[in-house]
Design a protein around this motif. Structure first.
Motif, PDB file in Angstrom:
ATOM      1  N   VAL A 142       0.834  -1.205   0.000  1.00 19.12           N
ATOM      2  CA  VAL A 142       0.000   0.000   0.000  1.00 19.12           C
ATOM      3  C   VAL A 142       0.868   1.254   0.000  1.00 19.12           C
ATOM      4  N   LEU A 143       1.899   1.275   0.834  1.00 16.18           N
ATOM      5  CA  LEU A 143       2.770   2.447   0.918  1.00 16.18           C
ATOM      6  C   LEU A 143       3.458   2.738  -0.411  1.00 16.18           C
ATOM      7  N   ARG A 144       3.776   1.706  -1.145  1.00 12.82           N
ATOM      8  CA  ARG A 144       4.499   1.863  -2.403  1.00 12.82           C
ATOM      9  C   ARG A 144       3.567   2.048  -3.597  1.00 12.82           C
ATOM     10  N   GLY A 145       2.257   1.951  -3.353  1.00 15.01           N
ATOM     11  CA  GLY A 145       1.298   2.023  -4.431  1.00 15.01           C
ATOM     12  C   GLY A 145       0.711   3.404  -4.647  1.00 15.01           C
ATOM     13  N   ALA A 146      -0.204   3.476  -5.595  1.00 10.15           N
ATOM     14  CA  ALA A 146      -0.781   4.757  -5.995  1.00 10.15           C
ATOM     15  C   ALA A 146      -1.732   5.330  -4.953  1.00 10.15           C
ATOM     16  N   PHE A 151      -4.140   5.986   2.433  1.00 14.41           N
ATOM     17  CA  PHE A 151      -3.761   5.288   3.655  1.00 14.41           C
ATOM     18  C   PHE A 151      -3.345   6.273   4.731  1.00 14.41           C
ATOM     19  N   PHE A 152      -2.528   7.269   4.386  1.00 14.22           N
ATOM     20  CA  PHE A 152      -2.076   8.239   5.384  1.00 14.22           C
ATOM     21  C   PHE A 152      -3.249   8.998   6.007  1.00 14.22           C
ATOM     22  N   THR A 153      -4.317   9.203   5.247  1.00 11.94           N
ATOM     23  CA  THR A 153      -5.507   9.890   5.764  1.00 11.94           C
ATOM     24  C   THR A 153      -6.111   9.124   6.945  1.00 11.94           C
ATOM     25  N   ARG A 172      -7.475  -3.111   9.333  1.00 15.51           N
ATOM     26  CA  ARG A 172      -6.395  -4.092   9.244  1.00 15.51           C
ATOM     27  C   ARG A 172      -5.045  -3.394   9.078  1.00 15.51           C
ATOM     28  N   LEU A 173      -4.994  -2.437   8.172  1.00 16.04           N
ATOM     29  CA  LEU A 173      -3.738  -1.726   7.917  1.00 16.04           C
ATOM     30  C   LEU A 173      -3.296  -0.912   9.128  1.00 16.04           C
ATOM     31  N   ARG A 174      -4.259  -0.310   9.836  1.00 18.19           N
ATOM     32  CA  ARG A 174      -3.886   0.469  11.014  1.00 18.19           C
ATOM     33  C   ARG A 174      -3.352  -0.432  12.126  1.00 18.19           C
ATOM     34  N   PHE A 175      -3.957  -1.597  12.302  1.00 12.96           N
ATOM     35  CA  PHE A 175      -3.449  -2.530  13.314  1.00 12.96           C
ATOM     36  C   PHE A 175      -2.018  -2.942  12.980  1.00 12.96           C
ATOM     37  N   ILE A 176      -1.759  -3.278  11.736  1.00 13.49           N
ATOM     38  CA  ILE A 176      -0.414  -3.674  11.312  1.00 13.49           C
ATOM     39  C   ILE A 176       0.564  -2.532  11.554  1.00 13.49           C
TER      40      ILE A 176
END
Length: 277
Positions: A142-146, A151-153, A172-176
């Motif tokens: 996700v970090l490397r994608g468009a 995600f940062f929001t 899920r992403l926030r937990f990780i």
């Protein structure tokens, strides 16, 4: 050849050079593992980023929470905090190249031949290292994608507190993210205790496996010792190595290709008070 793991530098460029001189670092032969949080708090985050990026294959860096915070601010999705020290990076001529490089760093580095893995923070008791590596890869994609700005929001926040394989999307992403870049303690029910930053005194909290060097296990963190610290096998020894960052007043390098785990520390005048956000 030597491999040294180095605690959070957090913009302390002069002290980093002093430490590398102290250990006689040879970029042509040695390798440095950086635990994340290259930036913020200290006065020379720009110089640190340029230096570590310039080391090329002689350096391995994982992302920390301050690194992600910089990326969020640079993306325009988050305002800077009063104590942030990102101004020089955000106005640098090579800002774009540096931020793209940083955004493409891993969240977990695992050298199975060496027998060590590195993360910035901690792992929940429900994860094995194999599971942690898979979760890290999800977030890295996700970090490397468009859609990294999206995600940062949604990156900031303390929930959810417990891992569930059914977690999806932002939760899920926030937990990780919280595990790999913020976590130090879990409570006895395996819930993330993200408010806990001090020494392991409260009896209801357990130190999570993490922070920042781990050997390579094939079992879940639920097999932690009574203190919550996970002890796993590396070659013929059974150990977990811990290292402090500059917030403890020192910058430290730990030689991890040696059974003796040589530790080298120098005082850091720019070190911040332990436990500050």
């Amino acid at each position: 050849m030597a491999i040294y793991a180095i605690g959070d530098v957090q913009g302390c460029y002069d002290e980093l050079l002093h430490l590398l001189d102290h250990i006689h670092f040879d970029p042509g032969a040695d390798t440095l593992w950086f635990t994340g949080d290259l930036v913020n708090r200290g006065p020379n985050s720009l110089e640190v980023l340029r230096f570590v990026r310039g080391l090329g294959d002689s350096a391995v860096t994982v992302l920390g929470n301050h690194d992600l915070h910089l990326l969020a601010i640079a993306s325009g999705t988050r305002p800077p905090r009063k104590k942030d020290t990102f101004e020089a990076i955000l106005h640098a001529d090579d800002r774009t190249e540096l931020l793209i490089w940083l955004r493409n760093r891993p969240l977990l580095h695992w050298d199975q031949a060496l027998g060590w893995a590195m993360i910035h923070a901690g792992l929940p008791p429900q994860w094995s290292l194999k599971k942690a590596a898979a979760c890290a890869a999800e977030l890295e994609s996700v970090l490397r994608g468009a859609k990294h700005r999206d995600f940062f929001t949604h990156m900031y926040g303390d929930g959810p507190a417990v891992w569930d394989e059914k977690l999806k999307g932002v939760k899920r992403l926030r937990f990780i993210t919280n595990c790999l870049t913020r976590l130090r303690y879990c409570d006895r029910k395996g819930r993330l205790a993200l408010d806990a930053k001090g020494p392991p005194v409260p009896s209801h909290r357990r130190r999570c496996r993490g922070s920042p060097y781990r050997s390579a296990p094939a079992r879940n963190s639920a097999s932690s010792s009574a203190t919550g610290r996970r002890w796993v096998s590396i070659t013929s020894a059974t150990r977990t190595a811990w290292i402090q960052d500059v917030s403890g007043g020192q910058l430290t390098a730990l030689r991890i290709d040696s059974d003796d785990l040589e530790r080298h520390s120098i005082d850091c005048a720019q070190g911040c008070r332990p436990g500050t956000p």
